[in-house]
Scaffold this motif. Structure first.
Motif, PDB file in Angstrom:
ATOM      1  N   GLU A   1       0.837  -1.202   0.000  1.00 25.43           N
ATOM      2  CA  GLU A   1       0.000   0.000   0.000  1.00 25.43           C
ATOM      3  C   GLU A   1       0.870   1.251   0.000  1.00 25.43           C
ATOM      4  OE1 GLU A   1      -3.759  -1.948   2.436  1.00 25.43           O
ATOM      5  OE2 GLU A   1      -2.280  -0.744   3.501  1.00 25.43           O
TER       6      GLU A   1
ATOM      7  N   GLY B   1       2.296   1.796  -3.396  1.00 26.60           N
ATOM      8  CA  GLY B   1       1.283   2.133  -4.392  1.00 26.60           C
ATOM      9  C   GLY B   1       0.725   3.543  -4.264  1.00 26.60           C
TER      10      GLY B   1
ATOM     11  N   GLN C   1      -4.706   1.730  -4.377  1.00 23.71           N
ATOM     12  CA  GLN C   1      -3.987   0.670  -5.086  1.00 23.71           C
ATOM     13  C   GLN C   1      -2.799   0.225  -4.243  1.00 23.71           C
ATOM     14  OE1 GLN C   1      -2.787   2.690  -8.659  1.00 23.71           O
ATOM     15  NE2 GLN C   1      -0.936   3.498  -7.737  1.00 23.71           N
TER      16      GLN C   1
ATOM     17  N   GLN D   1       2.411  -4.948  -6.023  1.00 25.15           N
ATOM     18  CA  GLN D   1       2.613  -6.342  -5.626  1.00 25.15           C
ATOM     19  C   GLN D   1       3.466  -7.053  -6.668  1.00 25.15           C
ATOM     20  OE1 GLN D   1      -1.016  -8.635  -5.485  1.00 25.15           O
ATOM     21  NE2 GLN D   1      -0.242  -9.828  -3.777  1.00 25.15           N
ATOM     22  N   ARG D   2       4.358  -7.934  -6.199  1.00 21.20           N
ATOM     23  CA  ARG D   2       5.175  -8.737  -7.104  1.00 21.20           C
ATOM     24  C   ARG D   2       4.435 -10.038  -7.390  1.00 21.20           C
ATOM     25  NH1 ARG D   2      10.503  -8.432  -8.349  1.00 21.20           N
ATOM     26  NH2 ARG D   2      10.858  -7.032  -6.603  1.00 21.20           N
ATOM     27  N   VAL D   3       4.143 -10.282  -8.667  1.00 20.14           N
ATOM     28  CA  VAL D   3       3.440 -11.494  -9.082  1.00 20.14           C
ATOM     29  C   VAL D   3       4.237 -12.124 -10.209  1.00 20.14           C
ATOM     30  CG1 VAL D   3       1.314 -12.439 -10.048  1.00 20.14           C
ATOM     31  CG2 VAL D   3       1.200 -10.504  -8.455  1.00 20.14           C
TER      32      VAL D   3
ATOM     33  N   LEU E   1       3.135  -5.436 -10.225  1.00 19.18           N
ATOM     34  CA  LEU E   1       1.807  -5.094 -10.732  1.00 19.18           C
ATOM     35  C   LEU E   1       1.099  -4.165  -9.763  1.00 19.18           C
ATOM     36  CD1 LEU E   1       0.565  -8.648 -11.761  1.00 19.18           C
ATOM     37  CD2 LEU E   1       1.572  -6.917 -13.243  1.00 19.18           C
ATOM     38  N   ILE E   2       0.285  -3.279 -10.288  1.00 14.17           N
ATOM     39  CA  ILE E   2      -0.601  -2.459  -9.481  1.00 14.17           C
ATOM     40  C   ILE E   2      -1.884  -3.254  -9.292  1.00 14.17           C
ATOM     41  CG2 ILE E   2      -1.933  -0.317  -9.400  1.00 14.17           C
ATOM     42  CD1 ILE E   2       1.044   0.165  -9.147  1.00 14.17           C
ATOM     43  N   VAL E   3      -2.262  -3.481  -8.028  1.00 13.79           N
ATOM     44  CA  VAL E   3      -3.443  -4.285  -7.709  1.00 13.79           C
ATOM     45  C   VAL E   3      -4.324  -3.530  -6.723  1.00 13.79           C
ATOM     46  CG1 VAL E   3      -2.224  -6.474  -8.097  1.00 13.79           C
ATOM     47  CG2 VAL E   3      -2.248  -5.472  -5.812  1.00 13.79           C
ATOM     48  N   ALA E   4      -5.532  -4.038  -6.526  1.00 15.83           N
ATOM     49  CA  ALA E   4      -6.417  -3.463  -5.515  1.00 15.83           C
ATOM     50  C   ALA E   4      -5.834  -3.755  -4.135  1.00 15.83           C
ATOM     51  CB  ALA E   4      -7.809  -4.070  -5.633  1.00 15.83           C
TER      52      ALA E   4
ATOM     53  N   LYS F   1      -5.533  -4.856  -0.191  1.00 16.69           N
ATOM     54  CA  LYS F   1      -6.141  -5.962   0.543  1.00 16.69           C
ATOM     55  C   LYS F   1      -7.298  -5.517   1.430  1.00 16.69           C
ATOM     56  CE  LYS F   1      -2.369  -9.206   1.106  1.00 16.69           C
ATOM     57  NZ  LYS F   1      -1.512  -9.871   2.091  1.00 16.69           N
TER      58      LYS F   1
ATOM     59  N   ALA G   1     -12.265  -4.033  -1.623  1.00 18.47           N
ATOM     60  CA  ALA G   1     -12.311  -3.852  -3.071  1.00 18.47           C
ATOM     61  C   ALA G   1     -12.491  -2.382  -3.445  1.00 18.47           C
ATOM     62  CB  ALA G   1     -13.455  -4.674  -3.656  1.00 18.47           C
TER      63      ALA G   1
END
Length: 75
Positions: free
Chosen positions: A26, A29, A46, A49-51, A56-59, A61, A64
């Motif tokens: 967080e 982001g 946002q 996160q490492r995937v 990657l930029i993700v929602a 935790k 939503a």
């Protein structure tokens, strides 16, 4: 680069993590548009996160939807 210089550079991130409980992703982001200094509110929209070896930029935790958190120092 000295440890003191690195610590000073990361001071704001440490403050946010400790005082309002932001996770590392967080923090990474955050954008300036997420911070309202006038109202003293930080909105987590946002996270980073490492995937699979990619960032990657993700929602976040926490939910939503974006979450506003007070960021004014307590008296």
């Amino acid at each position: 680069m000295s440890v003191l210089l690195i610590a000073c550079r990361l001071w704001a991130a440490y403050e946010l993590a400790v005082r309002i409980g932001l996770r590392r992703g967080e923090l990474l982001g955050l954008r300036w548009s997420d911070v309202d200094l006038h109202e003293g509110v930080l909105t987590v929209r946002q996270a980073l996160q490492r995937v699979g070896g990619q960032l990657l930029i993700v929602a976040p935790k926490i939910s939503a939807r974006p979450a506003a958190r007070p960021c004014r120092p307590s008296a």
